[in-house]
Design a protein around this motif. Structure first.
Motif, PDB file in Angstrom:
ATOM      1  N   ARG A  72       9.077  -6.377  -4.184  1.00 16.94           N
ATOM      2  CA  ARG A  72       8.481  -6.391  -2.816  1.00 16.94           C
ATOM      3  C   ARG A  72       7.430  -5.626  -3.502  1.00 16.94           C
ATOM      4  O   ARG A  72       6.690  -5.284  -3.569  1.00 16.94           O
ATOM      5  CB  ARG A  72       7.970  -7.471  -1.904  1.00 16.94           C
ATOM      6  CG  ARG A  72       8.286  -9.390  -2.323  1.00 16.94           C
ATOM      7  CD  ARG A  72       8.009  -9.338  -1.212  1.00 16.94           C
ATOM      8  NE  ARG A  72       8.876  -9.180  -0.194  1.00 16.94           N
ATOM      9  CZ  ARG A  72       8.769  -9.165   1.317  1.00 16.94           C
ATOM     10  NH1 ARG A  72       7.689  -8.281   1.353  1.00 16.94           N
ATOM     11  NH2 ARG A  72       9.483  -8.470   2.497  1.00 16.94           N
ATOM     12  N   LEU A  73       8.090  -4.645  -2.668  1.00 15.74           N
ATOM     13  CA  LEU A  73       7.688  -3.115  -1.912  1.00 15.74           C
ATOM     14  C   LEU A  73       6.738  -2.907  -3.402  1.00 15.74           C
ATOM     15  O   LEU A  73       6.258  -1.929  -3.670  1.00 15.74           O
ATOM     16  CB  LEU A  73       8.296  -1.804  -1.259  1.00 15.74           C
ATOM     17  CG  LEU A  73       7.365  -1.605  -0.935  1.00 15.74           C
ATOM     18  CD1 LEU A  73       7.423  -1.169  -0.643  1.00 15.74           C
ATOM     19  CD2 LEU A  73       8.921  -0.764  -0.213  1.00 15.74           C
ATOM     20  N   PHE A  74       8.426  -2.656  -4.336  1.00 14.92           N
ATOM     21  CA  PHE A  74       7.842  -2.007  -6.020  1.00 14.92           C
ATOM     22  C   PHE A  74       6.684  -2.731  -6.472  1.00 14.92           C
ATOM     23  O   PHE A  74       5.669  -1.633  -7.162  1.00 14.92           O
ATOM     24  CB  PHE A  74       8.689  -2.272  -6.676  1.00 14.92           C
ATOM     25  CG  PHE A  74       9.488  -0.851  -6.091  1.00 14.92           C
ATOM     26  CD1 PHE A  74       9.945   0.333  -5.079  1.00 14.92           C
ATOM     27  CD2 PHE A  74      10.827  -0.463  -7.373  1.00 14.92           C
ATOM     28  CE1 PHE A  74      10.359   1.185  -4.987  1.00 14.92           C
ATOM     29  CE2 PHE A  74      11.817   0.276  -7.203  1.00 14.92           C
ATOM     30  CZ  PHE A  74      11.808   1.493  -5.587  1.00 14.92           C
ATOM     31  N   GLY A  75       6.589  -3.779  -6.092  1.00 10.34           N
ATOM     32  CA  GLY A  75       5.317  -4.151  -6.536  1.00 10.34           C
ATOM     33  C   GLY A  75       4.220  -4.429  -6.235  1.00 10.34           C
ATOM     34  O   GLY A  75       2.590  -4.163  -6.600  1.00 10.34           O
ATOM     35  N   VAL A  76       3.763  -3.620  -5.027  1.00 13.77           N
ATOM     36  CA  VAL A  76       2.593  -3.474  -4.245  1.00 13.77           C
ATOM     37  C   VAL A  76       2.862  -1.410  -4.425  1.00 13.77           C
ATOM     38  O   VAL A  76       1.328  -1.537  -4.958  1.00 13.77           O
ATOM     39  CB  VAL A  76       3.037  -3.146  -2.135  1.00 13.77           C
ATOM     40  CG1 VAL A  76       1.831  -2.642  -1.531  1.00 13.77           C
ATOM     41  CG2 VAL A  76       3.370  -5.355  -2.322  1.00 13.77           C
ATOM     42  N   MET A  77       3.523  -0.840  -4.699  1.00 10.76           N
ATOM     43  CA  MET A  77       2.910   0.342  -5.128  1.00 10.76           C
ATOM     44  C   MET A  77       2.955   0.273  -6.462  1.00 10.76           C
ATOM     45  O   MET A  77       1.180   1.107  -6.753  1.00 10.76           O
ATOM     46  CB  MET A  77       4.358   1.006  -4.861  1.00 10.76           C
ATOM     47  CG  MET A  77       5.093   1.349  -3.166  1.00 10.76           C
ATOM     48  SD  MET A  77       6.233   1.610  -3.513  1.00 10.76           S
ATOM     49  CE  MET A  77       6.593   3.356  -4.217  1.00 10.76           C
ATOM     50  N   ALA A  78       2.666  -0.944  -7.270  1.00 14.19           N
ATOM     51  CA  ALA A  78       2.365  -0.782  -8.667  1.00 14.19           C
ATOM     52  C   ALA A  78       1.142  -0.790  -8.439  1.00 14.19           C
ATOM     53  O   ALA A  78       0.310  -0.074  -9.532  1.00 14.19           O
ATOM     54  CB  ALA A  78       3.389  -1.886  -9.271  1.00 14.19           C
ATOM     55  N   LYS A  79       0.558  -1.782  -8.097  1.00  9.61           N
ATOM     56  CA  LYS A  79      -1.062  -2.071  -8.109  1.00  9.61           C
ATOM     57  C   LYS A  79      -1.634  -1.008  -6.998  1.00  9.61           C
ATOM     58  O   LYS A  79      -2.752  -0.854  -7.653  1.00  9.61           O
ATOM     59  CB  LYS A  79      -1.209  -3.751  -6.589  1.00  9.61           C
ATOM     60  CG  LYS A  79      -0.687  -4.783  -8.081  1.00  9.61           C
ATOM     61  CD  LYS A  79      -0.780  -5.923  -7.061  1.00  9.61           C
ATOM     62  CE  LYS A  79      -0.748  -6.990  -8.242  1.00  9.61           C
ATOM     63  NZ  LYS A  79      -1.412  -8.452  -7.305  1.00  9.61           N
ATOM     64  N   ALA A  80      -1.063  -0.226  -6.525  1.00 11.49           N
ATOM     65  CA  ALA A  80      -1.383   1.079  -6.267  1.00 11.49           C
ATOM     66  C   ALA A  80      -1.682   2.578  -7.054  1.00 11.49           C
ATOM     67  O   ALA A  80      -1.288   3.441  -6.416  1.00 11.49           O
ATOM     68  CB  ALA A  80      -1.095   1.705  -4.426  1.00 11.49           C
ATOM     69  N   ASN A  81      -1.251   2.101  -8.077  1.00 13.19           N
ATOM     70  CA  ASN A  81      -0.899   3.110  -8.944  1.00 13.19           C
ATOM     71  C   ASN A  81      -2.132   4.556  -9.196  1.00 13.19           C
ATOM     72  O   ASN A  81      -3.168   4.392  -8.438  1.00 13.19           O
ATOM     73  CB  ASN A  81      -0.700   3.123 -10.392  1.00 13.19           C
ATOM     74  CG  ASN A  81      -1.914   1.754 -10.858  1.00 13.19           C
ATOM     75  OD1 ASN A  81      -3.105   2.501 -11.329  1.00 13.19           O
ATOM     76  ND2 ASN A  81      -2.666   0.045 -10.781  1.00 13.19           N
ATOM     77  N   PRO A  82      -1.278   5.638  -9.169  1.00  9.66           N
ATOM     78  CA  PRO A  82      -3.172   7.242  -9.464  1.00  9.66           C
ATOM     79  C   PRO A  82      -4.408   6.322  -9.754  1.00  9.66           C
ATOM     80  O   PRO A  82      -5.322   6.782  -8.993  1.00  9.66           O
ATOM     81  CB  PRO A  82      -1.993   7.618 -10.146  1.00  9.66           C
ATOM     82  CG  PRO A  82      -0.677   7.605 -10.004  1.00  9.66           C
ATOM     83  CD  PRO A  82       0.042   6.354  -9.668  1.00  9.66           C
ATOM     84  N   THR A  83      -4.099   5.494 -10.871  1.00  8.16           N
ATOM     85  CA  THR A  83      -5.508   5.298 -11.850  1.00  8.16           C
ATOM     86  C   THR A  83      -6.120   4.686 -10.922  1.00  8.16           C
ATOM     87  O   THR A  83      -7.594   4.823 -10.278  1.00  8.16           O
ATOM     88  CB  THR A  83      -5.630   4.751 -13.105  1.00  8.16           C
ATOM     89  OG1 THR A  83      -4.293   5.336 -13.640  1.00  8.16           O
ATOM     90  CG2 THR A  83      -6.948   4.284 -13.493  1.00  8.16           C
ATOM     91  N   ALA A  84      -5.472   3.291  -9.842  1.00  4.64           N
ATOM     92  CA  ALA A  84      -6.358   3.070  -9.220  1.00  4.64           C
ATOM     93  C   ALA A  84      -6.713   3.916  -7.826  1.00  4.64           C
ATOM     94  O   ALA A  84      -7.816   3.103  -7.298  1.00  4.64           O
ATOM     95  CB  ALA A  84      -5.653   1.352  -8.640  1.00  4.64           C
ATOM     96  N   VAL A  85      -6.216   3.958  -7.150  1.00  3.52           N
ATOM     97  CA  VAL A  85      -6.702   4.199  -6.486  1.00  3.52           C
ATOM     98  C   VAL A  85      -7.737   5.969  -6.099  1.00  3.52           C
ATOM     99  O   VAL A  85      -8.175   5.996  -5.673  1.00  3.52           O
ATOM    100  CB  VAL A  85      -5.137   5.354  -5.109  1.00  3.52           C
ATOM    101  CG1 VAL A  85      -4.886   5.983  -3.716  1.00  3.52           C
ATOM    102  CG2 VAL A  85      -4.139   4.489  -5.232  1.00  3.52           C
ATOM    103  N   MET A  86      -6.798   6.659  -7.376  1.00  4.62           N
ATOM    104  CA  MET A  86      -8.259   7.731  -7.836  1.00  4.62           C
ATOM    105  C   MET A  86     -10.026   7.033  -7.480  1.00  4.62           C
ATOM    106  O   MET A  86     -10.998   7.497  -7.136  1.00  4.62           O
ATOM    107  CB  MET A  86      -7.695   8.639  -8.666  1.00  4.62           C
ATOM    108  CG  MET A  86      -6.786   9.663  -8.534  1.00  4.62           C
ATOM    109  SD  MET A  86      -6.647  10.368  -6.948  1.00  4.62           S
ATOM    110  CE  MET A  86      -5.921   9.698  -5.912  1.00  4.62           C
TER     111      MET A  86
END
Length: 243
Positions: free
Chosen positions: A79-93
């Motif tokens: 679950r945690l890795f799924g959360v982190m994947a959606k907060a990838n660098p492209t999205a967060v920038m």
């Protein structure tokens, strides 16, 4: 995206007080919580407007996670890795760009020359922000950041060192598998070639996550040193640069 904006106690943005330098603080993989809110408060108390974004807003029902077991429990880890994947660098920038646009019109906040700081994955994001917003980020600190200089990753942030204009600080935990001596050498070589002003400091005996108070590996002495380094960096660049 929900964002928590922290100001020094008593600062009145609408009463004519000087605008505060902005610092964006990227959280670790466990997101915004009491420990990170307290850290943003402490940094704001040094004379900054600190924006702490919930970079995991795309998965609001995924947590909370227990830092002591999240990586060892298979279900929680997935679950945690799924959360982190959606907060990838492209999205967060993209989120950061929107955040800066919103704060450009905020009273009492100086967004022309900003700082960025972060922890674990947030430390990587702070480094990425320095390369993405080279015209805005004047100082960036990465504390026990991981995957900063991965040779076989085309998106590794060290490959954008030429876009960085900021002064950088990297606090590296001793024997951190996500930032090995080889990674550190690769990072230094890229920054040297790009003529970036930087410092890489090893924290002997400290473990990945040493600066965050609710981590099982929290190290008070190392955490206090990280606060000293953060204060020095932003005072030298953001406050002196504005004088």
């Amino acid at each position: 995206m929900d964002v928590y904006l922290h100001l020094p106690a008593g600062h009145q943005a609408e009463s004519g007080d000087d605008p505060l330098p902005l610092v964006v603080m990227y959280p670790d993989a466990f997101g915004v919580r009491p420990a990170t809110l307290a850290m943003a408060d402490r940094l704001a108390g040094l004379g900054y407007a600190v924006a702490l974004p919930n970079v995991f807003y795309r998965t609001p029902d995924a947590g909370p996670f227990d830092a002591a077991t999240a990586f060892s429990d298979p279900e929680a880890r997935t679950r945690l890795f799924g959360v982190m994947a959606k907060a990838n660098p492209t999205a967060v920038m993209a989120d950061t760009r929107a955040l800066l646009a919103a704060l450009d019109d905020a009273a009492g906040v100086n967004t022309e020359r900003i700082g960025a700081t972060g922890y674990c994955m947030g430390g990587r994001l702070a480094f990425i922000a320095a390369g993405t917003f080279g015209d805005r980020v004047a100082a960036a600190a990465s504390h026990h950041g991981g995957r900063l200089a991965v040779e076989d990753d085309p998106d590794s942030p060290h490959k954008r060192a030429a876009d960085v204009r900021a002064r950088l600080y990297f606090g590296v935990a001793d024997q951190d598998g996500s930032c090995t001596p080889e990674d550190q050498a690769r990072l230094a070589a890229a920054l040297d070639e790009a003529k970036v002003d930087y410092r890489i400091e090893l924290y002997p005996g400290a473990l990945h996550g040493y600066a965050v108070s609710d981590f099982p590996v929290y190290d008070e002495a190392a955490a206090e040193r990280h606060w000293d380094r953060t204060a020095e960096l932003f005072a030298d660049v953001l406050k002196a640069g504005a004088a």
